[in-house]
Design a protein around this motif. Structure first.
Motif, PDB file in Angstrom:
ATOM      1  N   GLN A 294       0.844  -1.190   0.000  1.00 45.70           N
ATOM      2  CA  GLN A 294       0.000   0.000   0.000  1.00 45.70           C
ATOM      3  C   GLN A 294       0.884   1.247   0.000  1.00 45.70           C
ATOM      4  OE1 GLN A 294      -2.646   0.250   3.327  1.00 45.70           O
ATOM      5  NE2 GLN A 294      -3.212   2.379   2.907  1.00 45.70           N
ATOM      6  N   ILE A 295       0.543   2.204  -0.833  1.00 44.93           N
ATOM      7  CA  ILE A 295       1.320   3.446  -0.891  1.00 44.93           C
ATOM      8  C   ILE A 295       0.422   4.637  -0.578  1.00 44.93           C
ATOM      9  CG2 ILE A 295       2.994   2.547  -2.554  1.00 44.93           C
ATOM     10  CD1 ILE A 295       1.480   4.071  -4.752  1.00 44.93           C
ATOM     11  N   ASP A 296       1.031   5.657  -0.015  1.00 43.09           N
ATOM     12  CA  ASP A 296       0.341   6.904   0.283  1.00 43.09           C
ATOM     13  C   ASP A 296       1.116   8.020  -0.396  1.00 43.09           C
ATOM     14  OD1 ASP A 296      -0.840   9.159   1.253  1.00 43.09           O
ATOM     15  OD2 ASP A 296      -0.741   8.589   3.373  1.00 43.09           O
ATOM     16  N   PRO A 297       0.541   8.625  -1.438  1.00 47.68           N
ATOM     17  CA  PRO A 297       1.257   9.668  -2.186  1.00 47.68           C
ATOM     18  C   PRO A 297       1.776  10.801  -1.313  1.00 47.68           C
ATOM     19  CG  PRO A 297      -0.742   9.037  -3.339  1.00 47.68           C
ATOM     20  CD  PRO A 297      -0.791   8.383  -1.993  1.00 47.68           C
ATOM     21  N   SER A 298       1.171  10.992  -0.143  1.00 48.32           N
ATOM     22  CA  SER A 298       1.629  12.074   0.731  1.00 48.32           C
ATOM     23  C   SER A 298       2.874  11.676   1.525  1.00 48.32           C
ATOM     24  CB  SER A 298       0.507  12.480   1.688  1.00 48.32           C
ATOM     25  OG  SER A 298       0.190  11.404   2.564  1.00 48.32           O
ATOM     26  N   GLN A 299       3.220  10.381   1.509  1.00 46.35           N
ATOM     27  CA  GLN A 299       4.395   9.918   2.237  1.00 46.35           C
ATOM     28  C   GLN A 299       5.434   9.415   1.233  1.00 46.35           C
ATOM     29  OE1 GLN A 299       3.681   7.383   5.671  1.00 46.35           O
ATOM     30  NE2 GLN A 299       1.503   7.888   5.652  1.00 46.35           N
TER      31      GLN A 299
ATOM     32  N   ASP B 285      11.647  10.487  -1.199  1.00 49.55           N
ATOM     33  CA  ASP B 285      12.110  11.569  -2.064  1.00 49.55           C
ATOM     34  C   ASP B 285      11.126  11.667  -3.213  1.00 49.55           C
ATOM     35  OD1 ASP B 285      12.889   9.626  -4.071  1.00 49.55           O
ATOM     36  OD2 ASP B 285      14.695   9.253  -2.879  1.00 49.55           O
ATOM     37  N   GLU B 286      11.424  12.496  -4.197  1.00 45.03           N
ATOM     38  CA  GLU B 286      10.448  12.753  -5.266  1.00 45.03           C
ATOM     39  C   GLU B 286      10.212  11.529  -6.155  1.00 45.03           C
ATOM     40  OE1 GLU B 286      13.681  14.793  -8.344  1.00 45.03           O
ATOM     41  OE2 GLU B 286      12.096  15.999  -7.428  1.00 45.03           O
ATOM     42  N   LYS B 287      11.065  10.509  -6.057  1.00 41.54           N
ATOM     43  CA  LYS B 287      10.901   9.326  -6.885  1.00 41.54           C
ATOM     44  C   LYS B 287      10.537   8.066  -6.096  1.00 41.54           C
ATOM     45  CE  LYS B 287      14.170  10.707 -10.517  1.00 41.54           C
ATOM     46  NZ  LYS B 287      15.393  10.295 -11.257  1.00 41.54           N
ATOM     47  N   THR B 288      10.549   8.167  -4.773  1.00 45.95           N
ATOM     48  CA  THR B 288      10.402   6.957  -3.954  1.00 45.95           C
ATOM     49  C   THR B 288       9.233   7.087  -2.994  1.00 45.95           C
ATOM     50  OG1 THR B 288      12.822   6.706  -4.018  1.00 45.95           O
ATOM     51  CG2 THR B 288      11.605   5.334  -2.444  1.00 45.95           C
ATOM     52  N   PHE B 289       8.244   6.191  -3.182  1.00 47.28           N
ATOM     53  CA  PHE B 289       7.123   6.141  -2.258  1.00 47.28           C
ATOM     54  C   PHE B 289       7.496   5.308  -1.034  1.00 47.28           C
ATOM     55  CE2 PHE B 289       4.948   7.013  -6.270  1.00 47.28           C
ATOM     56  CZ  PHE B 289       4.075   8.016  -5.896  1.00 47.28           C
TER      57      PHE B 289
ATOM     58  N   GLY C  96     -11.304  -0.295  -0.009  1.00 44.85           N
ATOM     59  CA  GLY C  96     -11.609   1.122  -0.230  1.00 44.85           C
ATOM     60  C   GLY C  96     -10.886   1.699  -1.436  1.00 44.85           C
ATOM     61  N   ASN C  97     -10.454   2.928  -1.289  1.00 48.12           N
ATOM     62  CA  ASN C  97      -9.767   3.635  -2.374  1.00 48.12           C
ATOM     63  C   ASN C  97      -8.249   3.670  -2.177  1.00 48.12           C
ATOM     64  OD1 ASN C  97     -12.218   4.303  -3.682  1.00 48.12           O
ATOM     65  ND2 ASN C  97     -12.535   6.009  -2.245  1.00 48.12           N
ATOM     66  N   GLU C  98      -7.737   2.774  -1.329  1.00 47.24           N
ATOM     67  CA  GLU C  98      -6.305   2.774  -1.071  1.00 47.24           C
ATOM     68  C   GLU C  98      -5.548   2.323  -2.316  1.00 47.24           C
ATOM     69  OE1 GLU C  98      -6.333   0.033   2.098  1.00 47.24           O
ATOM     70  OE2 GLU C  98      -6.938   1.480   3.633  1.00 47.24           O
ATOM     71  N   ARG C  99      -4.340   2.858  -2.489  1.00 48.51           N
ATOM     72  CA  ARG C  99      -3.511   2.532  -3.644  1.00 48.51           C
ATOM     73  C   ARG C  99      -2.466   1.481  -3.271  1.00 48.51           C
ATOM     74  NH1 ARG C  99      -2.253   8.345  -6.618  1.00 48.51           N
ATOM     75  NH2 ARG C  99      -4.431   8.985  -6.877  1.00 48.51           N
ATOM     76  N   TYR C 100      -2.283   0.521  -4.169  1.00 47.51           N
ATOM     77  CA  TYR C 100      -1.356  -0.578  -3.922  1.00 47.51           C
ATOM     78  C   TYR C 100      -0.431  -0.780  -5.118  1.00 47.51           C
ATOM     79  CZ  TYR C 100      -4.222  -2.118   0.057  1.00 47.51           C
ATOM     80  OH  TYR C 100      -4.899  -2.177   1.244  1.00 47.51           O
TER      81      TYR C 100
END
Length: 352
Positions: free
Chosen positions: A127-132, A135-139, A190-194
């Motif tokens: 699971q990834i959170d775009p707000s976390q 760096d600019e290339k690493t989730f 839900g709407n979580e991104r993976y």
């Protein structure tokens, strides 16, 4: 006197002697087991167990598990420890473990055993959170991956994180039994991104029994470029010659420790079923020892196994003597009937 009757008497005496010796040894075996059980009861002080039984997954996509209660009863009977704590239907396994470790962090137990029965997964969904972002290339991954237990609320708890937490109690030994699935895949919620990790094809059970993997270092640790695993294995080989593959890890780690090298340990991943690897010698498998006479390691060999093997030998001796007795008795009957063994049996004449 019929010379055959003398042989029969001698055989009977041998059988009686064998029986007497057999029962004496059996008594020693039983007594030694009782002694060990008594020692276990005495030394169980300072041994603690945490058992988590998750069977009620109502409200999640996981089905309820009916066999968990039976698992709990089996573990309760086996765990003859001074303190056993059972947690049923933990919504969040991580919280339950942390609570337990907080209560026992200063006790320094001799041993902690952790058992888990419930749902599990080899998590390949990150699971990834775009707000976390690192760096600019690493989730930054939000959820644990790899081998995980599933709480009754659906929350995952990594087996690796479990080990880290339990070690905070500073036990002399830590053992774990995990009775759960290890298959991959978890439903998205839900709407979580993976991000789904690259697919790994399961290896057939029959093929897993053929594979032995020896890692030069342990999980998440680096392998050094000096005093390497390969070099240490070669050193052990020079001292011992061919070695049972099951003893490689023990001998290499001991060789490192004897030379005060503590920054690296090796480990193996070998699935044992009976004696499928017991007699396999390395590096030349053709030199396997068919009689299984590999070097005894008193720290790892189980006494019960040795006794069972001795029991089998004695049973074989008794069967052999019994067969001999039957042959002798048949011979006696044959002599009494005026026959000289099977070659001279009377054959009824055909009626003309």
């Amino acid at each position: 006197m019929n010379p055959f009757s003398i042989n029969l008497t001698e055989s009977q005496n041998k059988i009686e002697t064998k029986n007497e010796s057999f029962f004496k040894r059996s008594t020693v075996v039983r007594n030694s087991r009782k002694d060990r059980q008594a020692r276990v009861k005495i030394t169980s002080e300072g041994m603690k167990a945490l058992i988590i039984l998750n069977g009620d997954y109502s409200g999640t996509s996981q089905k309820n598990l009916l066999g968990v209660n039976a698992d709990g009863e089996c573990m309760r009977i086996m765990m003859k420890y001074s303190e056993v704590e059972i947690v049923r239907n933990a919504l969040d396994i991580e919280k339950a473990v942390k609570k337990y470790c907080e209560e026992h962090k200063d006790t320094k137990p001799k041993r902690i055993h952790f058992h888990y029965s419930g749902h599990g997964v080899e998590s390949d969904m990150v699971q990834i959170d775009p707000s976390q972002m690192i760096d600019e290339k690493t989730f930054l991954g939000v959820n644990p991956t790899g081998g995980c237990m599933i709480g009754c609320s659906g929350e995952l708890y990594s087996v690796h994180d479990l080990k880290i937490e339990l070690l905070k109690c500073n036990p002399d030994k830590l053992t774990l039994t995990l009775d759960c699935c290890r298959s991959s895949g978890m439903p998205q919620r839900g709407n979580e991104r993976y991000v789904k990790l690259r697919h790994k094809e399961p290896i057939k059970i029959a093929d897993q029994l053929k594979i032995a993997v020896i890692y030069g270092t342990s999980d998440l640790h680096t392998a050094r470029d000096a005093n390497t695993f390969t070099q240490e294995l070669f050193k052990v080989y020079q001292e011992m010659g061919e070695i049972s593959i099951l003893q490689i890890v023990s001998k290499v780690n001991k060789s490192w420790q004897d030379r005060f090298i503590f920054h690296q340990i090796c480990k193996h991943d070998i699935i044992e079923a009976g004696d499928n690897w017991k007699c396999y010698m390395w590096p030349n498998p053709d030199s396997f020892k068919s009689n299984g006479n590999i070097e005894n390691d008193t720290d790892t060999m189980m006494v019960d196994t040795q006794e069972d093997e001795g029991q089998e030998d004695r049973n074989a001796e008794m069967r052999s003597m019994k067969d001999m007795m039957n042959i002798l008795m048949e011979k006696v009957v044959s002599l009494e009937n005026g026959q000289d063994g099977p070659r001279n049996r009377k054959v009824p004449r055909k009626q003309e």
